[in-house]
Design a protein around this motif. Sequence first.
Motif, PDB file in Angstrom:
ATOM      1  N   SER A   1       0.826  -1.202   0.000  1.00 35.35           N
ATOM      2  CA  SER A   1       0.000   0.000   0.000  1.00 35.35           C
ATOM      3  C   SER A   1       0.865   1.258   0.000  1.00 35.35           C
ATOM      4  O   SER A   1       0.586   2.224  -0.722  1.00 35.35           O
ATOM      5  CB  SER A   1      -0.938   0.003   1.215  1.00 35.35           C
TER       6      SER A   1
ATOM      7  N   PRO B   1      -4.985   2.055  -0.858  1.00 34.54           N
ATOM      8  CA  PRO B   1      -5.338   1.521   0.458  1.00 34.54           C
ATOM      9  C   PRO B   1      -5.749   0.050   0.391  1.00 34.54           C
ATOM     10  O   PRO B   1      -6.417  -0.368  -0.553  1.00 34.54           O
ATOM     11  CB  PRO B   1      -6.508   2.405   0.902  1.00 34.54           C
ATOM     12  N   VAL B   2      -5.338  -0.708   1.392  1.00 39.40           N
ATOM     13  CA  VAL B   2      -5.659  -2.141   1.466  1.00 39.40           C
ATOM     14  C   VAL B   2      -6.223  -2.444   2.846  1.00 39.40           C
ATOM     15  O   VAL B   2      -5.660  -2.026   3.862  1.00 39.40           O
ATOM     16  CB  VAL B   2      -4.409  -3.011   1.227  1.00 39.40           C
TER      17      VAL B   2
END
Length: 364
Positions: free
Chosen positions: A252, A258-259
């Motif tokens: 990320s 975003p993860v």
Amino acid sequence: MDAEEERWLRAFHLLFLTCLGISAGLSLTRGTADPLSLGLAALMAAWYAVFVLRRPALLEKLNPMGWHLLVLIALLFVLISRDSAYETALFGMFALPYVLVPGRWSYLGAALLMLVATVATGQLERIGEDPSVFGFLFGNTALLIVIGMFVRRILQHSEQSRAVGMLEERARLAREIHDTLAQGFSGIIAQLEAAEQSIDDQRAVRDRIAVAKRVARDSLNEARRSVEALRPEPLDRAPLPEALASVAERWSAAAGVPVTVSLDGEPRRLPVDVETTLLRAAQEGLANAGRHAGATRAALTLSYMDDEVTLDVLDDGAGFDPQLPVRGYGLTAMRERASRSGGTVTVESAPGEGTTLCVSIPCA
């Protein structure tokens, strides 16, 4: 040389030396032993120990093993001619032509051994006088052929095992190179391209270069560990759920996407190959989400169930048609890894609808 072949070779070596020792013992027991015969028997054992036992890498090499076989046959001929007790050593030599020399040469060596034994024992002169000689020759020849077929079968099986092992090792190295160097280089290129686009913003350039350097170091460490066939570095530091979170965080930061990482079920320790497969699948899924799909969000879900563990990798990227041929090695390597653990890989995607990758591995 695999373990099974080594065991059989030790058995053949032991058989020869044992039969030679029994022959010398019979000669001493009968009182027919003389210093020259005992000396020749000792020379035969020493020759075998020095030029055959201590040089396993040269087995099935016509040069020099063909010459060593001729020396052993010549010594056997002299010993049998001098003392019939050494006929017992003949049975210990039946496997040697097939062990020492390659291919068709082994059958020539076996025929020569049989001819020498026939002449040395005086059977050749008695063929016209005693019909039982044919039984002796037929029995020994049949035994020689059966032993030859048996030895050849062992050697063929060993060669097939080596070939399979080489193919598996090549596939493993291909997967590891893809999962370390290829992904690392892709990340570095992405960061350098971003730095190039932000050339007027010195701080952004420095940040991108710092990320690229970190990716390069991590990839180098992973490559070294992969070549040594060790566990992936994140799994050495933490359990699988934490390792996945670490991988997601690092990706990320490098990709700017975003993860989220979710965990279902009660975590438990899994076999090394299973955990490695799941971690590599997460790395590959995230790499594809950033490199090919242009995703803005991604998610990892690790689920522990009673009889299996699954990993889902989701992204909201461009998607693709799973029925069309896929370029690259990533998905193929992932399926190979999963199949080695009895698992499966499924991909659900459509153009413009993102991608869901699911890896399921049984672990009752």
